[in-house]
Design a protein around this motif. Structure first.
Motif, PDB file in Angstrom:
ATOM      1  N   PRO A 144      35.639  25.574  -7.622  1.00 35.14           N
ATOM      2  CA  PRO A 144      35.832  24.243  -8.210  1.00 35.14           C
ATOM      3  C   PRO A 144      34.558  23.404  -8.287  1.00 35.14           C
ATOM      4  N   LEU A 145      33.618  23.593  -7.388  1.00 32.94           N
ATOM      5  CA  LEU A 145      32.417  22.746  -7.382  1.00 32.94           C
ATOM      6  C   LEU A 145      31.435  23.100  -8.490  1.00 32.94           C
ATOM      7  N   THR A 146      31.522  24.328  -9.015  1.00 30.14           N
ATOM      8  CA  THR A 146      30.516  24.750  -9.996  1.00 30.14           C
ATOM      9  C   THR A 146      31.107  25.131 -11.351  1.00 30.14           C
ATOM     10  N   ILE A 147      32.418  25.124 -11.477  1.00 29.50           N
ATOM     11  CA  ILE A 147      33.029  25.533 -12.749  1.00 29.50           C
ATOM     12  C   ILE A 147      32.639  24.545 -13.856  1.00 29.50           C
ATOM     13  N   SER A 148      32.349  25.087 -15.037  1.00 33.40           N
ATOM     14  CA  SER A 148      31.952  24.232 -16.161  1.00 33.40           C
ATOM     15  C   SER A 148      33.174  23.536 -16.746  1.00 33.40           C
ATOM     16  N   PHE A 152      36.980  25.058 -17.051  1.00 37.36           N
ATOM     17  CA  PHE A 152      38.050  24.328 -16.363  1.00 37.36           C
ATOM     18  C   PHE A 152      39.212  24.087 -17.324  1.00 37.36           C
ATOM     19  N   ILE A 153      38.906  23.603 -18.512  1.00 34.78           N
ATOM     20  CA  ILE A 153      39.948  23.326 -19.504  1.00 34.78           C
ATOM     21  C   ILE A 153      40.684  24.610 -19.884  1.00 34.78           C
ATOM     22  N   LEU A 172      43.534  30.709  -9.792  1.00 31.80           N
ATOM     23  CA  LEU A 172      42.861  29.925 -10.840  1.00 31.80           C
ATOM     24  C   LEU A 172      41.596  29.307 -10.238  1.00 31.80           C
ATOM     25  N   LEU A 173      41.774  28.232  -9.468  1.00 28.31           N
ATOM     26  CA  LEU A 173      40.673  27.670  -8.685  1.00 28.31           C
ATOM     27  C   LEU A 173      40.918  28.063  -7.240  1.00 28.31           C
ATOM     28  N   ARG A 208      38.610  17.225 -13.513  1.00 27.54           N
ATOM     29  CA  ARG A 208      37.522  18.057 -12.976  1.00 27.54           C
ATOM     30  C   ARG A 208      36.496  17.186 -12.259  1.00 27.54           C
ATOM     31  N   LYS A 209      36.142  16.078 -12.891  1.00 23.49           N
ATOM     32  CA  LYS A 209      35.152  15.168 -12.306  1.00 23.49           C
ATOM     33  C   LYS A 209      35.665  14.614 -10.969  1.00 23.49           C
TER      34      LYS A 209
END
Length: 278
Positions: A144-148, A152-153, A172-173, A208-209
């Motif tokens: 989760p910390l590095t996924i674009s 993510f979408i 998934l994550l 995500r943010k």
DNA sequence: AATGAAACCTGACAGC
DNA sequence: TGCTGTCAGGTTTCAT
């Protein structure tokens, strides 16, 4: 007990304390359900080997194990803490806590102790190929910390389950659990029950943010200590002081004073603000 | 394939 | 004091 920030805190703490040490003896308790690999395999992988590195992958703690005086690992010891698992580094004279299921004695006399009252934790071993054949444990899902943003979408495209259920899905994550699922949905202004496929692109970007921000802040605070989480030195985290919804049922929302709601979703207590999250 | 509910355990805490 | 019920940071398995 632990989610990504707690596991990260523990792994960093253990790494700092034991990196480079040799394992001189190993005790494994008698509860078979804790061992996902054969006991003799685990003993063979650990005993007389050196700890090249300790790190987090998802919710797993990975010990890279090498032959003495060599740097490339030959095996990995994987520790999953479940709900109540602890990994402690202690001097041998400190009494063993109840529910201690594994002890690695190091060449400086200290011990790495795996303690787990509820026994939802799991220990396993992964052997690595000779010529970098196996990359070793890469986790169950995306980080989760590095996924674009685009990846993510794409993860949630056409998924009809509630968004919170998907955040908890480790294929998934990996690393997100009940606290950070609830907290990130609050910060993104999204109700936990919303169908993932009906979220707008803007909402997914916001989520995500929010998720990355809340995870980073929690790591900086040493994790959340809700009941019994402690780091490798037995010290509590303090991110629970920053929780906006998790375990705050009936208390006023920090943003709008509306009482926080609790429902059950995916079998888990789920907390949200009915005014801030739509 | 994807979703949801139940099961696996022990301990802490609230209420009676 | 002691009983009962509820809840808890997670994952797997089984049924739909």
């Amino acid at each position: 007990m632990p989610e990504l920030p707690e596991v990260e805190t523990i792994a960093q703490g253990v790494n700092t304390r034991v990196r480079g040490r040799r394992i001189v003896s190993v005790f494994l308790g008698s509860k078979p359900e804790l061992l996902k690999s054969p006991r003799n395999e685990m003993l063979r992988a650990l005993k007389h080997h050196s700890i090249a590195q300790v790190r987090r992958v998802g919710k797993h703690i990975v010990f890279d194990l090498a032959r003495e005086a060599e740097t490339s690992p030959i095996a990995q010891w994987l520790v999953h803490l479940g709900m109540t698992g602890r990994l402690l580094v202690a001097q041998p004279e400190v009494p063993l806590p109840a529910h201690t299921h594994a002890v690695l004695r190091l060449d400086d006399q200290r011990e790495i102790r795996f303690v787990d009252a509820r026994r939802f934790g799991r220990l396993s071993v992964l052997w690595l190929g000779e010529d970098g054949m196996s990359k070793g444990f890469v986790g169950t899902g995306r980080e989760p910390l590095t996924i674009s943003a685009e990846e993510f979408i794409a993860l949630f495209h056409r998924r009809k389950a509630p968004m919170k259920s998907l955040l908890l899905n480790q294929s998934l994550l990996h690393g997100v659990g009940n606290i950070y699922a609830d907290e990130s949905l609050f910060h993104a202004g999204i109700r936990p029950k919303r169908q993932a496929s009906r979220l707008t692109r803007a909402e997914l970007l916001r989520l995500r943010k929010a998720l990355q921000t809340v995870l980073r802040k929690a790591i900086a605070s040493g994790g959340s200590s809700v009941s019994d989480y402690v780091d490798a030195d037995g010290v509590q985290g303090f991110f629970q002081l920053e929780h906006c919804v998790y375990l705050r049922t009936g208390e006023p929302c920090r943003a709008c004073q509306t009482p926080i709601q609790r429902i059950v979703l995916a079998g888990r207590g789920t907390h949200y603000c009915s005014r801030c999250q739509s």
